[in-house]
Design a protein around this motif. Structure first.
Motif, short mmCIF file in Angstrom:
data_model
loop_
_atom_site.label_atom_id
_atom_site.label_comp_id
_atom_site.label_asym_id
_atom_site.label_seq_id
_atom_site.Cartn_x
_atom_site.Cartn_y
_atom_site.Cartn_z
N LEU A 115 55.28 40.28 35.93
CA LEU A 115 55.17 39.30 34.86
C LEU A 115 53.74 39.11 34.37
O LEU A 115 53.50 38.80 33.21
CB LEU A 115 55.73 37.96 35.34
CG LEU A 115 55.69 36.77 34.36
CD1 LEU A 115 56.54 37.08 33.13
CD2 LEU A 115 56.18 35.50 35.04
N TYR A 116 52.74 39.35 35.26
CA TYR A 116 51.36 39.04 34.92
C TYR A 116 50.49 40.27 34.69
O TYR A 116 49.29 40.14 34.45
CB TYR A 116 50.73 38.19 36.03
CG TYR A 116 51.50 36.93 36.33
CD1 TYR A 116 51.51 35.86 35.45
CD2 TYR A 116 52.26 36.82 37.51
CE1 TYR A 116 52.23 34.71 35.72
CE2 TYR A 116 52.98 35.68 37.78
CZ TYR A 116 52.96 34.62 36.88
OH TYR A 116 53.68 33.49 37.15
N THR A 117 51.06 41.46 34.77
CA THR A 117 50.24 42.67 34.65
C THR A 117 49.58 42.81 33.28
O THR A 117 48.50 43.39 33.17
CB THR A 117 51.09 43.92 34.93
OG1 THR A 117 52.25 43.91 34.07
CG2 THR A 117 51.54 43.95 36.38
N GLY A 118 50.20 42.29 32.25
CA GLY A 118 49.64 42.43 30.90
C GLY A 118 48.41 41.59 30.64
O GLY A 118 47.71 41.80 29.64
N TYR A 119 48.12 40.63 31.51
CA TYR A 119 46.99 39.74 31.30
C TYR A 119 45.70 40.25 31.95
O TYR A 119 44.63 39.69 31.71
CB TYR A 119 47.30 38.34 31.86
CG TYR A 119 48.45 37.66 31.18
CD1 TYR A 119 48.31 37.10 29.92
CD2 TYR A 119 49.69 37.58 31.80
CE1 TYR A 119 49.38 36.47 29.31
CE2 TYR A 119 50.76 36.95 31.20
CZ TYR A 119 50.60 36.40 29.94
OH TYR A 119 51.65 35.78 29.32
N GLN B 254 38.10 47.29 39.34
CA GLN B 254 37.59 48.64 39.15
C GLN B 254 38.69 49.67 38.95
O GLN B 254 38.52 50.63 38.21
CB GLN B 254 36.73 49.05 40.35
CG GLN B 254 35.49 48.21 40.54
CD GLN B 254 34.46 48.41 39.45
OE1 GLN B 254 34.44 49.44 38.79
NE2 GLN B 254 33.62 47.42 39.22
N ARG B 255 39.82 49.47 39.64
CA ARG B 255 40.89 50.47 39.58
C ARG B 255 42.23 49.77 39.47
O ARG B 255 42.48 48.75 40.11
CB ARG B 255 40.88 51.34 40.85
CG ARG B 255 39.70 52.30 40.92
CD ARG B 255 39.55 52.90 42.30
NE ARG B 255 39.18 51.90 43.29
CZ ARG B 255 37.94 51.47 43.48
NH1 ARG B 255 36.96 51.93 42.73
NH2 ARG B 255 37.68 50.55 44.40
N MET B 256 43.11 50.34 38.61
CA MET B 256 44.47 49.84 38.45
C MET B 256 45.42 51.03 38.61
O MET B 256 45.17 52.11 38.06
CB MET B 256 44.65 49.20 37.07
CG MET B 256 43.67 48.08 36.79
SD MET B 256 43.84 47.35 35.14
CE MET B 256 45.40 46.49 35.32
N ASN C 190 44.08 35.10 30.97
CA ASN C 190 43.69 34.69 29.63
C ASN C 190 44.40 35.55 28.60
O ASN C 190 44.21 36.77 28.56
CB ASN C 190 42.17 34.82 29.44
CG ASN C 190 41.41 33.96 30.43
OD1 ASN C 190 41.79 32.83 30.71
ND2 ASN C 190 40.34 34.50 30.98
N ALA C 191 45.23 34.91 27.78
CA ALA C 191 45.94 35.65 26.74
C ALA C 191 44.99 35.96 25.58
O ALA C 191 44.19 35.12 25.17
CB ALA C 191 47.12 34.83 26.23
N LYS C 192 45.06 37.18 25.07
CA LYS C 192 44.22 37.56 23.94
C LYS C 192 44.70 36.91 22.65
O LYS C 192 43.92 36.57 21.78
CB LYS C 192 44.21 39.09 23.80
CG LYS C 192 43.46 39.80 24.90
CD LYS C 192 43.35 41.28 24.62
CE LYS C 192 42.51 41.98 25.68
NZ LYS C 192 42.38 43.43 25.42
N GLY D 240 57.29 32.37 29.72
CA GLY D 240 56.08 33.04 30.17
C GLY D 240 55.38 32.21 31.22
O GLY D 240 56.00 31.70 32.16
N ARG D 241 54.09 32.03 31.04
CA ARG D 241 53.33 31.24 32.00
C ARG D 241 53.63 29.76 31.86
O ARG D 241 53.97 29.28 30.77
CB ARG D 241 51.83 31.48 31.80
CG ARG D 241 51.40 32.89 32.12
CD ARG D 241 49.95 33.10 31.76
NE ARG D 241 49.75 32.98 30.32
CZ ARG D 241 48.57 32.82 29.75
NH1 ARG D 241 47.49 32.76 30.49
NH2 ARG D 241 48.46 32.73 28.45
N GLU D 242 53.50 29.04 32.95
CA GLU D 242 53.69 27.60 32.95
C GLU D 242 52.44 26.93 33.49
O GLU D 242 51.88 27.37 34.49
CB GLU D 242 54.90 27.22 33.81
CG GLU D 242 56.21 27.81 33.31
CD GLU D 242 57.40 27.38 34.15
OE1 GLU D 242 57.29 26.31 34.78
OE2 GLU D 242 58.42 28.08 34.16
#
Length: 362
Positions: free
Chosen positions: A223-227, A250-252, A289-291, A327-329
């Motif tokens: 759920l949070y990988t996009g942030y 440094q690495r994903m 932090n959402a863009k 989404g986030r709460e």
């Protein structure tokens, strides 16, 4: 007599008036109960800034278990647990008498084949020079000398290869540090039998860790990988120290673990003070932090039923259910994603009892 009649009439009128007043109040109350006002709000976008706390693990930036390549005994042990070592430093000397014997035999054969090849080569060269004078050396004798020279050369090369192989095996009797680090574990003593198989291979001889630089690994739920992105800064704590430490992603891994459905992230931690130890469990504080701005509604506006999750949109004073994904709460607010538009009118205190098409009294 007349006065009594007048009084009775007045009493009757007063009773009728009171009864009608009560009925009127009851009707107003019932009307008010039937048509309560519903609080609504206009949908707007916000940028939510939240943080996610997850457990993580510190490990040495480099770590290696050292094993014995050949069956042997520990002859010299130069380090112990906690010893700081440098790349290439001699750590353990092993002893294998059979390898020393093999090396001596290989050296002897190498010298023998070298002498044989030198002789056959010299013989061929003399015959070749003599054969330049016509009729002195037959062509068959020259070819046989050339064949003998080539055969001896092949044997000589085989002897070189055999000697090199035994020399390499002899080199395995010296265990050296592959990089700068610290000895984190020692499982042998002087005289211990070690080897590539059997009881001597159960445990590594030594474990070397690079501790001046550590890896901090954490698994992020899907759920949070996009942030989170490479280069994002985060902080973490460990139970044994009061300080808050900083690190950068440094690495994903770029893929989700099939069992945990999470993405592995790694951060480099410079352990200059040496107060952080490999194996420590840390609590990572990741900023989410959402863009872009997203639709944010009060938590009470979202209804999670057994069938779906939805909000209630008011359209022409009638209720319309709109399915959403949460989404986030944070606090009393929640992100929602669905078929929604800016300034849509939504019910603030939504309920599963409100059906599609119900009249909404604003």
């Amino acid at each position: 007599m007349k006065n009594k009649i007048v009084q009775s009439t007045a009493i009757v009128f007063a009773a009728v008036f009171l009864l009608s007043s009560c009925n009127s109040k009851k009707e107003e109350t019932v009307t008010a109960e039937i048509e309560p006002k519903t609080e609504t709000f206009l949908l707007a976008k916000e940028k939510l800034t939240t943080e996610l706390r997850l457990p993580a693990e510190l490990t040495g930036f480099q770590q290696v278990d050292l094993y014995a390549k050949v069956s042997s005994f520990v002859k010299i042990l130069k380090v112990d647990i906690g010893s700081e070592v440098k790349k290439g430093q001699l750590l353990i000397v092993l002893e294998a008498p059979e390898i020393s014997s093999q090396l001596a035999a290989a050296e002897s054969r190498l010298k023998s084949m070298e002498a044989i090849y030198a002789t056959s080569k010299s013989t061929y060269n003399r015959l070749y020079e003599t054969s330049k004078v016509e009729g002195t050396i037959s062509k068959n004798d020259l070819e046989m000398a050339n064949g003998k020279k080539n055969s001896d050369y092949a044997q000589y090369q085989a002897a070189i290869a055999a000697h090199k192989e035994v020399s390499i095996m002899r080199g395995y009797l010296e265990i050296r540090a592959p990089f700068d680090g610290v000895v984190a574990a020692r499982n042998v003593n002087l005289g211990t039998f070690v080897g590539p198989a059997g009881k001597g291979s159960d445990l590594p001889l030594l474990t070397i860790q690079q501790q001046d630089k550590l890896r901090l690994a954490v698994s992020i739920p899907e759920l949070y990988t996009g942030y989170l992105h490479k280069g994002d800064e985060m902080s973490f704590n460990v139970k044994s120290l009061p300080d808050t430490f900083k690190a950068t992603i440094q690495r994903m891994s770029g893929a989700l673990d099939l069992k945990l459905r999470s993405e592995r992230l790694e951060m480099d931690v410079h352990n200059t003070k040496g107060n952080l130890l490999p194996g420590m469990v840390a609590e990572v504080i990741l900023p989410l932090n959402a863009k872009d701005s997203t639709f944010v509604v009060p938590r009470t506006a979202v209804v999670a039923s057994a069938e779906s999750t939805f909000v209630i949109k008011v359209l022409n004073h009638k209720a319309t259910r709109v399915e959403v994904k949460k989404g986030r709460e944070i606090d009393d607010k929640v992100e929602v994603f669905g078929d929604l538009n800016l300034n849509d009118k939504l019910v603030k205190m939504a309920s599963e009892e409100t059906k599609e098409g119900d009249v909404i009294n604003e």
